[in-house]
Design a protein around this motif. Structure first.
Motif, short mmCIF file in Angstrom:
data_model
loop_
_atom_site.label_atom_id
_atom_site.label_comp_id
_atom_site.label_asym_id
_atom_site.label_seq_id
_atom_site.Cartn_x
_atom_site.Cartn_y
_atom_site.Cartn_z
N ALA A 64 -4.45 -2.96 -10.11
CA ALA A 64 -4.86 -1.57 -9.91
C ALA A 64 -6.38 -1.55 -9.76
O ALA A 64 -6.89 -0.50 -9.20
CB ALA A 64 -4.60 -0.75 -11.28
N ILE A 65 -7.22 -2.39 -10.43
CA ILE A 65 -8.53 -2.60 -10.01
C ILE A 65 -8.78 -2.87 -8.38
O ILE A 65 -9.56 -2.37 -7.77
CB ILE A 65 -9.18 -3.56 -11.08
N GLY A 66 -7.89 -3.91 -8.10
CA GLY A 66 -8.02 -4.07 -6.76
C GLY A 66 -9.31 -5.09 -6.44
O GLY A 66 -9.96 -5.51 -7.44
N GLU A 67 -9.57 -5.17 -5.28
CA GLU A 67 -10.67 -5.82 -4.72
C GLU A 67 -11.86 -5.04 -5.07
O GLU A 67 -11.89 -3.76 -4.85
CB GLU A 67 -10.65 -6.31 -3.38
N ILE A 68 -13.06 -5.74 -5.23
CA ILE A 68 -14.33 -5.13 -5.56
C ILE A 68 -15.47 -5.50 -4.47
O ILE A 68 -15.76 -6.79 -4.45
CB ILE A 68 -14.81 -5.31 -7.09
N ASP A 69 -15.93 -4.69 -3.79
CA ASP A 69 -16.79 -5.11 -2.81
C ASP A 69 -18.14 -5.41 -3.54
O ASP A 69 -18.99 -4.70 -3.87
CB ASP A 69 -17.06 -3.81 -1.78
N ALA A 70 -18.55 -6.66 -3.46
CA ALA A 70 -19.84 -7.14 -4.01
C ALA A 70 -21.06 -6.55 -3.32
O ALA A 70 -22.32 -6.64 -4.04
CB ALA A 70 -19.69 -8.71 -3.93
N ILE A 75 -23.39 -0.39 -10.11
CA ILE A 75 -22.88 0.87 -10.90
C ILE A 75 -21.58 1.36 -10.23
O ILE A 75 -20.71 1.63 -10.94
CB ILE A 75 -24.05 1.96 -11.03
N GLU A 76 -21.52 1.27 -8.92
CA GLU A 76 -20.30 1.69 -8.40
C GLU A 76 -19.25 0.80 -8.58
O GLU A 76 -18.04 1.26 -8.59
CB GLU A 76 -20.79 1.79 -6.52
N GLN A 77 -19.61 -0.51 -8.41
CA GLN A 77 -18.66 -1.68 -8.82
C GLN A 77 -17.91 -1.37 -10.28
O GLN A 77 -16.99 -1.43 -10.40
CB GLN A 77 -19.19 -3.02 -8.69
N SER A 78 -18.87 -1.11 -11.27
CA SER A 78 -18.42 -0.59 -12.39
C SER A 78 -17.70 0.49 -12.62
O SER A 78 -16.70 0.63 -13.40
CB SER A 78 -19.73 -0.72 -13.43
N ARG A 79 -18.13 1.48 -11.95
CA ARG A 79 -17.28 2.89 -11.79
C ARG A 79 -16.00 2.63 -11.31
O ARG A 79 -14.88 3.19 -11.82
CB ARG A 79 -18.16 3.84 -11.22
N GLN A 80 -15.74 1.74 -10.22
CA GLN A 80 -14.31 1.43 -9.78
C GLN A 80 -13.59 0.85 -10.99
O GLN A 80 -12.53 1.18 -11.12
CB GLN A 80 -14.54 0.40 -8.60
N ILE A 81 -14.17 -0.11 -11.54
CA ILE A 81 -13.37 -0.84 -12.58
C ILE A 81 -12.95 0.21 -13.60
O ILE A 81 -11.84 0.19 -14.19
CB ILE A 81 -13.90 -1.87 -13.13
N TYR A 82 -13.83 1.18 -14.02
CA TYR A 82 -13.47 1.86 -15.10
C TYR A 82 -12.62 2.89 -14.87
O TYR A 82 -11.65 3.22 -15.41
CB TYR A 82 -15.01 2.72 -15.54
N VAL A 126 -18.63 -9.06 -11.67
CA VAL A 126 -19.26 -7.80 -11.98
C VAL A 126 -20.46 -7.88 -13.13
O VAL A 126 -21.34 -7.72 -12.96
CB VAL A 126 -18.59 -6.57 -11.78
N LEU A 127 -19.77 -8.53 -14.18
CA LEU A 127 -20.44 -8.48 -15.47
C LEU A 127 -21.50 -9.61 -15.20
O LEU A 127 -22.60 -9.47 -15.79
CB LEU A 127 -19.42 -9.05 -16.44
N THR A 128 -20.97 -10.58 -14.75
CA THR A 128 -21.96 -11.86 -14.27
C THR A 128 -23.24 -11.21 -13.46
O THR A 128 -24.19 -11.64 -13.56
CB THR A 128 -21.45 -12.89 -13.73
N ASP A 129 -23.00 -10.42 -12.51
CA ASP A 129 -23.95 -9.96 -11.62
C ASP A 129 -24.85 -9.00 -12.04
O ASP A 129 -26.17 -8.91 -12.27
CB ASP A 129 -23.17 -9.37 -10.30
N LEU A 130 -24.14 -8.17 -13.25
CA LEU A 130 -25.13 -7.23 -14.18
C LEU A 130 -25.85 -8.10 -15.03
O LEU A 130 -27.29 -7.62 -15.09
CB LEU A 130 -24.15 -6.45 -14.88
#
Length: 186
Positions: A64-70, A75-82, A126-130
Motif C-alpha cells: 500500500a505504501i509503495g515506492e517512495i521517490d527519494a 515531508i512529502e515522503q513522510s506524508r506518503q507513508i502516513y 525515509v527515517l534514516t534520511d530524516l
C-alpha cells in the motif's frame, strides 16, 4: 471446497482480532472455515501461523505504501507513508489491529521480523534520511517509527476526516521535525 492460503490467513486474522494472541489453533481453523488438519497442512506450528499472519499483513501495508521517490522532500515522503498507512488501516481496521497486536506481543520470530524489515526498506530509508539530515528530533528511529504507527492507529480509531488527518499528520510531523512546517521542504 478449495481453500487458499489467503482465505486461511484472512480467517486467522479474524480469529486473532476477536480472541487475541492466545486464540487456539482449533478456534482459528473454525473461524477460517477449515479443519484443524487443513490448518496444519498450511502451518505446522502456531509459530509458523503467527509469522505468516504478520508477514501477510505487513506485506499488504508495504504494498500500500509503495515506492517512495527519494528526490521528493522528506515531508512529502513522510506524508506518503502516513497517508498510505492510514488508507490501508482504515480500509481494514482488523488487519491493522492484528498487525499491531503481533508486533507488540513479542511472538513474531526474529526471522519474520527480518523479512518484514526488507519489505519496509523504503520507509526505513525515509527515517534514516530524516535523521541524517538533522531534521528529525534526537530520538531513536524505533521510537519515532512507533510514534508514527501510534498516530496512524489513533487517527483510524478516531475516524478522522480528511482535514483532521492532515492536521494529525502536521502534529506528528511537528513532533518529529521541530522547527519545520508543512510548508517547508526538508
Amino acid at each position: 471446497m478449495k481453500f487458499t492460503m489467503e482465505k486461511v490467513l484472512d480467517g486467522a486474522v479474524a480469529a486473532f482480532d476477536a480472541h487475541g494472541v492466545g486464540v487456539s489453533t482449533a478456534k482459528v481453523a473454525s473461524i477460517a472455515g477449515v479443519s484443524n488438519g487443513t490448518l496444519f497442512n498450511y502451518f505446522r506450528t502456531k509459530q509458523e501461523l503467527v509469522d505468516a499472519i504478520y508477514l501477510y499483513l505487513k506485506g499488504q501495508l508495504a504494498e500500500a505504501i509503495g515506492e517512495i521517490d527519494a528526490q521528493r522532500p522528506l515531508i512529502e515522503q513522510s506524508r506518503q507513508i502516513y497517508t498510505a498507512w492510514f488508507g490501508w488501516a482504515a480500509a481494514a481496521p482488523e488487519r491493522s489491529r492484528v498487525a499491531a497486536l503481533l508486533h507488540q506481543s513479542g511472538l513474531v520470530s526474529d526471522a519474520a521480523v527480518a523479512k518484514m524489515l526488507e519489505a519496509f526498506a523504503a520507509p526505513a530509508r525515509v527515517l534514516t534520511d530524516l535523521e541524517a539530515s538533522g531534521t528529525m528530533v534526537d530520538l531513536p528511529t524505533d521510537y519515532v517509527s512507533a510514534l508514527m504507527q501510534a498516530q496512524v492507529e489513533l487517527a483510524v480509531a478516531s475516524n478522522l476526516n480528511e482535514q483532521q488527518r492532515q492536521t494529525a499528520f502536521d502534529a506528528m510531523w511537528n513532533s518529529i521535525a521541530p522547527g519545520t512546517t508543512a510548508g517547508e521542504s526538508p
